[in-house]
Write an enzyme that holds these catalytic residues in place. Structure first.
Site, short mmCIF file in Angstrom:
data_model
loop_
_atom_site.label_atom_id
_atom_site.label_comp_id
_atom_site.label_asym_id
_atom_site.label_seq_id
_atom_site.Cartn_x
_atom_site.Cartn_y
_atom_site.Cartn_z
N LYS A 232 1.14 -1.18 0.04
CA LYS A 232 0.52 -0.37 0.18
C LYS A 232 0.75 1.00 -0.31
CE LYS A 232 -3.43 -1.01 0.00
NZ LYS A 232 -3.97 -0.90 -2.31
N TRP B 3 -0.20 2.25 -9.19
CA TRP B 3 0.51 4.08 -9.65
C TRP B 3 1.78 3.45 -9.80
CZ3 TRP B 3 2.27 8.99 -6.39
CH2 TRP B 3 2.19 9.39 -7.61
N HIS C 4 6.56 -7.06 -2.71
CA HIS C 4 6.94 -6.44 -1.40
C HIS C 4 8.35 -7.24 -0.58
CE1 HIS C 4 3.25 -4.84 -2.45
NE2 HIS C 4 2.11 -5.66 -2.10
N SER D 83 -4.14 3.20 5.03
CA SER D 83 -4.58 2.17 3.16
C SER D 83 -4.38 0.78 3.79
CB SER D 83 -3.37 2.26 2.06
OG SER D 83 -4.02 1.80 0.92
N SER E 176 -3.94 8.68 -12.82
CA SER E 176 -4.07 8.84 -11.97
C SER E 176 -5.53 8.02 -11.42
CB SER E 176 -4.67 10.03 -12.49
OG SER E 176 -6.27 9.65 -13.58
N PHE F 121 -7.17 -2.86 -4.22
CA PHE F 121 -5.76 -2.19 -4.74
C PHE F 121 -5.54 -0.71 -5.03
CE2 PHE F 121 -6.63 -6.62 -5.91
CZ PHE F 121 -5.53 -7.42 -5.76
N LYS G 299 -7.26 5.65 -2.19
CA LYS G 299 -7.22 7.06 -2.56
C LYS G 299 -5.74 7.93 -3.07
CE LYS G 299 -10.89 8.26 1.69
NZ LYS G 299 -10.71 9.52 2.64
#
Length: 293
Positions: free
Chosen positions: A43, A48, A108, A138, A230, A254, A257
């Site tokens: 997270k 992104w 991770h 998150s 975005s 996933f 915000k």
């Protein structure tokens, strides 16, 4: 305290969906010279950054990215092992091994658990760190519906905070994951980025990623990538993933915000001060500073 079903291995805590046989295999797996490894604590902007990397392959063209199926190539983290209803196990590393070069590999895993060949070949690593308060919030919103669906357990924020602050956090502690990469941030094969810097100046951050991956391009293309990476566009891309494990892995978001400072809607003053005290101790002498608003 809620049970996240974790286990200990070589001084680290792992989620039950990370199995010893997978860790042992990954240690010796083949690494390609043109691999790009995206390493994050959960997270912290993983999807992104993947969106940015995929868009760089198509000069920022979102529709072209979808047409070429790049978004659909998203896979669960390398180390994840999904237990199937029929008793079989889906090992994510096997799916990554089937990808054509150049591969984007998301994980991770702590630094010490990466494949030996990553260090031998000086494979390119992008590490993204996010401030631990927003990270915790998150993670909470990701795991809460998962535990309800899979274990019929309701976890409230206070319970999750206790777990996040303990050695029983399902992916180890935040500092355990972040600091080894931070200490090697000046290595030529590592690009260390902060989520907050990426939000504050996305254009410059994407320019750094482009240069690091050998895809330097025009400001116009970079600006298109800013627009097409975005949270809304990234969420849309996640929907088209054709990987069954991505679709079934969790009802949690996933991509949620994707902002700085959402922790203020969850943390009590006491919780914030408790984490501040831990960070002051863990980060002492490291020069690592994170932005919290």
């Amino acid at each position: 305290m809620a049970d996240f079903q974790t286990w200990e291995y070589k001084g680290y805590t792992f989620h039950k969906q990370v199995k010893k046989e997978a860790l042992e295999y990954i240690e010796n797996m083949e690494v390609f010279d043109d691999d790009i490894w995206l390493c994050t604590y959960p997270k912290s902007g993983t999807h992104w950054t993947l969106q940015i990397l995929y868009l760089l392959q198509v000069d920022g063209d979102y529709e072209k990215m979808l047409e070429q199926g790049l978004g659909a190539k998203r896979l669960p983290p390398l180390e994840l092992c999904i237990d199937k209803p029929d008793g079989s196990i889906s090992y994510s590393y096997k799916k990554y091994e089937q990808l054509e070069s150049p591969r984007l590999i998301g994980t991770h895993l702590p630094y010490d658990f990466l494949p030996r060949q990553v260090f031998e070949k000086m494979t390119k690593i992008i590490y993204v760190a996010r401030n631990p308060k927003d990270t915790a919030v998150s993670m909470y919103h990701f795991f809460k519906p998962t535990m309800k669906k899979m274990m019929n357990v309701d976890v409230d924020w206070n319970q999750f905070f206790q777990i996040f602050m303990s050695k029983k956090s399902p992916f180890g502690t935040w500092t355990q994951n972040v600091l080894p990469f931070w200490k090697r941030r000046n290595d030529e094969n590592i690009l260390f980025l902060k989520f907050e810097d990426m939000k504050k100046d996305s254009l410059e951050s994407i320019r750094k990623i482009a240069a690091f991956t050998g895809r330097s391009t025009s400001t116009e293309v970079l600006q298109n990538i800013v627009t097409n990476s975005s949270p809304e566009k990234t969420k849309k891309t996640m929907v088209v993933s054709d990987d069954a494990d991505i679709q079934a892995l969790s009802p949690g978001a996933f991509v949620r915000k994707g902002i700085i400072g959402d922790w203020k809607t969850h943390f009590t003053v006491a919780q914030s001060e408790q984490l501040d005290e831990v960070l002051q101790n863990d980060l002492k002498g490291t020069d690592l500073e994170m932005m919290f608003q």
